[in-house]
Enzyme design. Structure first.
Site, mmCIF file in Angstrom:
data_model
loop_
_atom_site.group_PDB
_atom_site.id
_atom_site.type_symbol
_atom_site.label_atom_id
_atom_site.label_comp_id
_atom_site.label_asym_id
_atom_site.label_seq_id
_atom_site.Cartn_x
_atom_site.Cartn_y
_atom_site.Cartn_z
ATOM 1 C CB ALA A 174 -1.058 0.109 1.246
ATOM 2 C CD GLN B 162 -3.293 -2.139 -1.832
ATOM 3 O OE1 GLN B 162 -2.781 -1.801 -0.731
ATOM 4 N NE2 GLN B 162 -4.088 -2.844 -1.839
ATOM 5 C CG HIS C 287 -5.906 -0.380 -0.029
ATOM 6 N ND1 HIS C 287 -7.044 -1.216 0.287
ATOM 7 C CD2 HIS C 287 -4.788 -0.491 0.944
ATOM 8 C CE1 HIS C 287 -6.676 -1.837 1.318
ATOM 9 N NE2 HIS C 287 -5.529 -1.543 1.693
ATOM 10 C CG HIS D 25 -8.276 -4.875 4.373
ATOM 11 N ND1 HIS D 25 -7.066 -5.557 3.945
ATOM 12 C CD2 HIS D 25 -9.387 -5.872 4.254
ATOM 13 C CE1 HIS D 25 -7.456 -6.701 3.433
ATOM 14 N NE2 HIS D 25 -8.799 -7.093 3.790
ATOM 15 C CE1 TYR E 67 -5.665 1.267 7.052
ATOM 16 C CE2 TYR E 67 -5.989 -0.563 5.352
ATOM 17 C CZ TYR E 67 -5.281 -0.186 6.683
ATOM 18 O OH TYR E 67 -4.624 -0.707 7.444
ATOM 19 N NE ARG F 235 -11.280 -18.621 2.103
ATOM 20 C CZ ARG F 235 -10.463 -19.720 1.680
ATOM 21 N NH1 ARG F 235 -10.377 -20.678 1.970
ATOM 22 N NH2 ARG F 235 -9.797 -19.433 0.535
ATOM 23 N N GLY G 172 -6.325 -16.015 3.158
ATOM 24 C CA GLY G 172 -6.031 -17.122 3.673
ATOM 25 C C GLY G 172 -5.964 -18.432 3.050
ATOM 26 N NE ARG H 67 -1.519 -14.706 6.795
ATOM 27 C CZ ARG H 67 -2.496 -14.785 7.766
ATOM 28 N NH1 ARG H 67 -2.574 -14.532 8.927
ATOM 29 N NH2 ARG H 67 -3.662 -15.193 7.205
#
Length: 353
Positions: free
Chosen positions: A59, A101, A165, A168, A170, A257, A287, A309
């Site tokens: 970001a 981004q 973006h 989340h 923002y 999810r 995920g 991750r």
């Protein structure tokens, strides 16, 4: 006959020829000192680049007024443009496709720019902020213009395109969600009004750099920073349909999810209706691991899958997925430090004979 791995099949995204469906998700790393991208990012991004691979940069702040965190990169000045150029060049030298981004954190920021994540012993990430204030209606067009200029700057730095973006908790998400947005002007109330700001940003960026260079990230189901909506399915579907008017390249949606910390939440809703409604490339995140990523591609629920991750800890993630090899474990305590090496470029590659 060896079974084809869906994640490793090629994909044509407009004029971009992708060699596989595995995308580096945008990951904030807090290693751009005083908002200037550093040379250590050259190695970080090039490590995660494969020929025909698609990467989304962390970001990146669109203006000096949008600075909310220490050591996140910017794209509003010539100094930022010049600092990004060698990083982008390194990705291109390995045949990668690289998007920037564009980010305005909005109320999730500290006006003194002293906000940084505090990692608690239980692994929870906490932030400290000053109280936010509501944007005046006449200020909004200026922020839309900041997104437009940032997109132009990203192209000057050599990026192949930009991702807006809108997720989340923002700024854009703060307008979208009815549990945050309590405005009574043309940017609040109805779903059309709440989505107005996001659409204005999309339109401005498309007009500046072209629809085939623009993506957007949305998280209608997420509740980051208390960013809930009373009807996320309707919100996500409305945005997916509205984006078609502008013909943007892709829509990047976060799964309901998605994993929070180490536990994946179970839920009965899905991104399916948004995927069906959106005409361009559909990217899913949240995920994913190897097998469910393969399932998403094989079943047509996504064209691309973004990995965060796992890609952070495994710079050669596509190769590991190809071989179904063991994965490095990510180290959460080093996600948000200023170290230019530890937890950044020191994750080992797979040793192959």
């Amino acid at each position: 006959m060896e079974r084809q791995i869906p994640l490793l099949t090629p994909y044509k995204m407009a004029h971009f020829e992708l060699a596989h469906r595995i995308v580096l998700a945008p990951l904030t790393r807090f290693r751009s000192y005083s908002s200037i991208p550093q040379t250590h990012a050259i190695l970080y991004y090039s490590q995660r680049t494969t020929k025909g691979g698609f990467l989304i940069a962390e970001a990146t702040i669109i203006s000096s007024a949008a600075q909310g965190f220490k050591n996140v990169p910017g794209i509003w000045s010539k100094e930022h443009i010049d600092a990004w150029k060698p990083i982008v060049d390194a990705v291109h030298a390995k045949g990668g496709i690289f998007f920037c981004q564009l980010w305005h954190p909005g109320r999730v920021s500290d006006q003194n720019k002293q906000c940084s994540p505090l990692i608690e012993s239980d692994g929870q990430v906490l932030f400290q902020f000053l109280p936010p204030r509501r944007l005046n209606t006449n200020e909004i067009s200026g922020i839309v213009n900041d997104f437009r200029i940032a997109a132009r700057n990203a192209m000057e730095a050599g990026f192949d395109g930009v991702e807006i973006h809108g997720a989340h908790g923002y700024l854009i998400d703060q307008f979208l969600k009815d549990q945050i947005n309590d405005r009574t002007d043309e940017y609040g109330g109805s779903i059309e009004n709440r989505c107005r700001f996001a659409i204005e940003v999309v339109e401005a960026v498309v007009n500046e750099i072209g629809a085939d260079r623009v993506g957007i990230r949305l998280s209608p189901f997420a509740n980051y920073m208390d960013s809930a909506d009373s009807n996320p399915e309707t919100l996500g579907l409305y945005m997916a349909k509205s984006l078609n008017k502008y013909g943007i390249l892709y829509c990047h949606m976060v799964e309901p999810r998605m994993e929070v910390m180490e536990e994946r939440s179970e839920c009965t809703v899905s991104l399916g209706p948004m995927r069906e409604a959106f005409n361009g490339t559909f990217m899913a995140a949240g995920g994913y691991e190897r097998e469910d990523g393969n399932d998403a591609i094989a079943q047509g629920t996504a064209d691309l899958v973004a990995y965060g991750r796992l890609f952070l800890a495994n710079p050669d993630l596509p190769k590991r997925f190809e071989l179904d090899a063991p994965l490095n474990k990510y180290i959460r305590d080093t996600f948000y430090t200023e170290d230019p090496v530890i937890g950044y470029t020191d994750y080992p590659f797979l040793e192959t004979c």
